[in-house]
Each structure stands twice: as structure tokens, then as C-alpha cells.
Design an enzyme around this catalytic site. Structure first.
Site, PDB file in Angstrom:
ATOM      1  N   ASP A  33       0.807  -1.258   0.038  1.00 48.83           N
ATOM      2  CA  ASP A  33      -0.089  -0.012   0.013  1.00 48.83           C
ATOM      3  C   ASP A  33       0.956   1.394  -0.012  1.00 48.83           C
ATOM      4  O   ASP A  33       0.641   2.216   0.734  1.00 48.83           O
ATOM      5  CB  ASP A  33      -1.001   0.124   1.155  1.00 48.83           C
ATOM      6  CG  ASP A  33      -1.637  -1.233   1.443  1.00 48.83           C
ATOM      7  OD1 ASP A  33      -1.925  -1.876   0.313  1.00 48.83           O
ATOM      8  OD2 ASP A  33      -1.898  -1.635   2.705  1.00 48.83           O
ATOM      9  N   GLU A 198     -10.835  -0.943  -3.668  1.00 46.93           N
ATOM     10  CA  GLU A 198     -10.296  -0.225  -2.587  1.00 46.93           C
ATOM     11  C   GLU A 198      -8.931   0.593  -3.245  1.00 46.93           C
ATOM     12  O   GLU A 198      -8.737   0.421  -4.238  1.00 46.93           O
ATOM     13  CB  GLU A 198      -9.807  -1.478  -1.606  1.00 46.93           C
ATOM     14  CG  GLU A 198      -8.966  -2.477  -2.118  1.00 46.93           C
ATOM     15  CD  GLU A 198      -8.225  -3.423  -1.075  1.00 46.93           C
ATOM     16  OE1 GLU A 198      -9.191  -3.899  -0.339  1.00 46.93           O
ATOM     17  OE2 GLU A 198      -7.422  -4.271  -1.453  1.00 46.93           O
ATOM     18  N   HIS A 261      -2.802  -1.508  -5.114  1.00 44.83           N
ATOM     19  CA  HIS A 261      -2.932  -0.436  -4.096  1.00 44.83           C
ATOM     20  C   HIS A 261      -1.694   0.551  -4.421  1.00 44.83           C
ATOM     21  O   HIS A 261      -0.748   0.560  -3.742  1.00 44.83           O
ATOM     22  CB  HIS A 261      -2.818  -1.077  -2.915  1.00 44.83           C
ATOM     23  CG  HIS A 261      -3.422  -0.198  -1.941  1.00 44.83           C
ATOM     24  ND1 HIS A 261      -4.304  -0.117  -0.957  1.00 44.83           N
ATOM     25  CD2 HIS A 261      -2.951   1.306  -1.646  1.00 44.83           C
ATOM     26  CE1 HIS A 261      -4.391   1.001  -0.084  1.00 44.83           C
ATOM     27  NE2 HIS A 261      -3.656   1.876  -0.653  1.00 44.83           N
TER      28      HIS A 261
END
Ligand SMILES: *[C@@H]1O[C@H](CO)[C@@H](O)[C@H](O)[C@H]1NC(C)=O
Ligand SMILES: *[C@@H]1O[C@H](CO)[C@@H](O)[C@H](O)[C@H]1NC(C)=O
Length: 324
Positions: A33, A198, A261
């Protein structure tokens, strides 16, 4: 004439050889991330540590591998001590904030989006707790700015097992208003393993605005990036004012699995846009600390849309961002 040509050749060679280079990965372990921002001569890199908020800074991408690192926040409050994920450093009204996800030690049901407030420089100030943004389950928060207004986009669960993107107007850097749905995992490529949207991140170029996000479950090689584009007018909170790309834009390639991500950042001279993402060497995907951080320059097509290309093999020497 000969002399002039000689001089030009020598100068351009000098220029080429002086361009900074780097190799991926920038962070070999716990590189999940990733988020990078360039400010005041330094890149600031943050990744998921599961335990705290940590800044690493360096003047070049290559330098981030050994950059000075400091833990800027840890929390003993049991509701937000643990499972610390997806930190992002954002500057709002000349103050630096870190948006992140955290929850309890027992399970992942307590994951909420939180923010800590620093000061006028990301490194020189201490950070203090400034609030919980999402009352319900909400992860991977990011800030989108359109027409001077800030919006918080995060991954939400308006219905069970259907991880979507929610958008809310920010009343202040530390609180949000009511949410609306921005995107749901309806396309086949967003539903492998589990339906997931996401890891949203804003991308700006001139008057155009996109939101990148990740689709599918991270324990699969279908974890990959998609794009939403703002139509350019109308309330950004309304889904109808966005166009969702039907195809993924950055996917697994041999040796780099589950490319996702990401975050977009600008080169030191402001001329280039870069994509920082994570990937794994494990073909079946990965959701843990085995993911590494890598970066790649974004190219632009003739129609003005971004071309993220494919992840380069790790270890390939690449030219660094312009202005390093
Ligand atoms: C931050 O600290 C550096 C030295 O580490 C200093 O040069 C710089 O001026 C400081 N900036 C601010 C905004 O305090
Ligand atoms: C913005 O897009 C144009 C192409 O439309 C491209 O030439 C330019 O480099 C992009 N700007 C940045 C900062 O990436």
C-alpha cells in the site's frame, strides 16, 4: 561546425549519464500500500507496517531504499492500536496530515479511517491524533480535491462482502459528512476471489481528474488497477458524474503479481506523473508483508488519457523522475 557538433554530443551524453537511475523494488519487504509525495527536496514514502506510522525520506527514488526513517505515530488505544494500514501523507491548507486505517487486535471488523495532524513540514513536526473519519468500517482513505473542495474516498462495506468505494465531503481535514457510493465491484475483473474496490488515489492532469483504485481480492493475481474519470462538471459525490473504465489499466505481468494499491506522485520538477504500487513474486497473490514497493513513470496517450503500461521486472535499471 565539427566543434559545435562535438560539444552538443558531449553535452547530451553528460546529460544522459547524469540522469538519476533506480531499480525496483524500492522496499523489498513490508512494501504494501505505498504512498509517495515529493515536497521541499525530498520524497516521503509510507507503506503499511501493521503497527505504526513511519516516514522514510530521500532525495532520489533509489535513495528511499536506505532513506532516513522515523516512526511518527503509534497508538495504545485498543480500538485503533493495531492492523495499521495504508497511510497517506496529504497537505491541506499548508498543514500535513496522515490518513490511515487502524483497528483492534482481535479481528478486522474494527477497521476505521483515522487521521493525525502534523505541521507545516512533513518531517520537522510531531504528529498528534486528530480524529476518526469513518463511523463504520472504512479503509484505504484518500483525499480528492476538485474545485477547491476536499472529498474523502475510502473503501466501504455498505453491504456485506461487497467492498465498494464511498465518497464524502470533508467538513474539515479531520471530519467528513455523509457518504455516497462512488463505485461498486460489478465488473468481472473486480470480483476475482471476492468483490473488491479499494486503495483509491487521485490523478490530476490539467482540468482532467481520475481516481485510480484496486479491484479483486489481494490473495489472487487478479488484484489490479482500474480508473474512474470525473466528467468535468457536476457534484463529484454523484456517481453519474464519473465514467468507470470497463477494463483494468495495470495488471499482473510475469514476475510481478497482484500489481495494485497504488498512489500517483509528481516528479521533483512537476513535469512527470509516477505510479507507485505494490506487487508480489507469489503468483497466487499476497495480502501480507511479502509485497514490495515499486515505481513506474506514467505515459500519456494522444487523447490525454494516462497509460500505466506494465510493471517492469524487478532489478531493471530505470531512469528516475525528472528533476532528481
Ligand atoms: C525543516 O528542517 C530543516 C533541517 O532539517 C530546515 O532546513 C528547514 O528549514 C525546516 N523547515 C521548516 C518548515 O521548518
Ligand atoms: C499531462 O498530460 C500531457 C498529455 O496530455 C502530458 O504531456 C503531460 O506530461 C502530463 N503532465 C504530467 C505532470 O504528467
Amino acid at each position: 561546425m565539427f566543434l559545435l557538433r562535438f560539444l552538443i554530443t558531449t553535452l547530451s551524453l553528460l546529460h544522459l549519464t547524469s540522469a538519476a537511475t533506480f531499480t525496483n523494488p524500492l522496499r523489498a519487504r513490508d512494501g504494501s500500500d505505498p504512498h509517495i509525495v515529493h515536497f521541499d527536496g525530498f520524497y516521503y514514502l509510507m507503506t503499511t507496517t501493521w503497527t505504526d506510522l513511519r516516514l522514510t525520506r530521500a532525495k532520489t527514488l533509489e535513495g528511499l531504499k536506505t532513506g532516513e526513517t522515523k516512526v511518527v505515530w503509534t497508538d495504545s488505544n485498543p480500538s485503533r492500536c493495531c492492523n495499521v494500514w495504508a497511510p497517506e501523507l496529504h497537505r491541506i491548507d499548508n498543514t500535513w496530515y496522515i490518513y490511515y486505517t487502524a483497528g483492534n487486535k482481535q479481528n478486522l471488523d474494527g477497521q476505521r479511517s483515522h487521521v493525525v495532524r502534523g505541521g507545516g513540514h512533513p518531517w520537522n513536526f510531531t504528529y498528534s491524533y486528530a480524529g476518526q473519519l469513518t463511523p463504520e468500517w472504512g479503509i484505504d482513505g484518500t483525499v480528492l480535491t476538485i474545485a477547491g473542495r476536499n472529498y474523502f474516498i475510502y473503501s466501504c462495506l455498505p453491504r456485506p462482502q461487497w467492498q465498494s468505494l464511498c465518497i464524502a465531503l470533508m467538513n474539515s481535514p479531520t471530519s467528513i459528512g455523509g457518504w455516497k457510493l462512488l463505485s461498486e465491484p460489478t465488473l468481472a475483473w473486480e470480483r476475482v476471489g471476492s468483490p473488491v474496490n479499494e486503495g483509491a488515489t487521485a490523478l490530476y492532469n490539467g482540468t482532467r481528474v481520475w481516481v485510480g483504485y484496486s479491484g479483486s481480492y489481494c490473495w489472487t493475481d487478479s488484484y489490479q488497477l482500474g480508473l474512474l474519470e470525473y466528467k468535468g462538471s457536476g457534484d463529484p459525490m454523484e456517481r453519474g458524474n464519473w465514467v468507470k473504465g470497463q477494463q483494468p489499466v495495470f495488471s499482473s505481468s510475469e514476475g510481478n503479481w497482484g500489481t495494485g494499491h497504488n498512489a500517483f506522485f509528481t516528479s521533483p520538477d512537476g513535469m512527470e506523473t509516477w505510479n507507485v504500487y505494490h506487487a508480489t513474486t507469489v503468483r497466487t497473490g499476497n495480502c501480507d508483508g511479502n509485497r514490495y514497493t515499486a515505481a513506474k513513470k506514467v505515459e500519456w496517450r494522444a487523447d490525454g488519457t494516462p497509460d500505466l503500461g506494465r510493471a517492469e521486472r524487478t532489478g531493471t535499471r530505470l531512469v528516475g523522475p525528472s528533476g532528481e
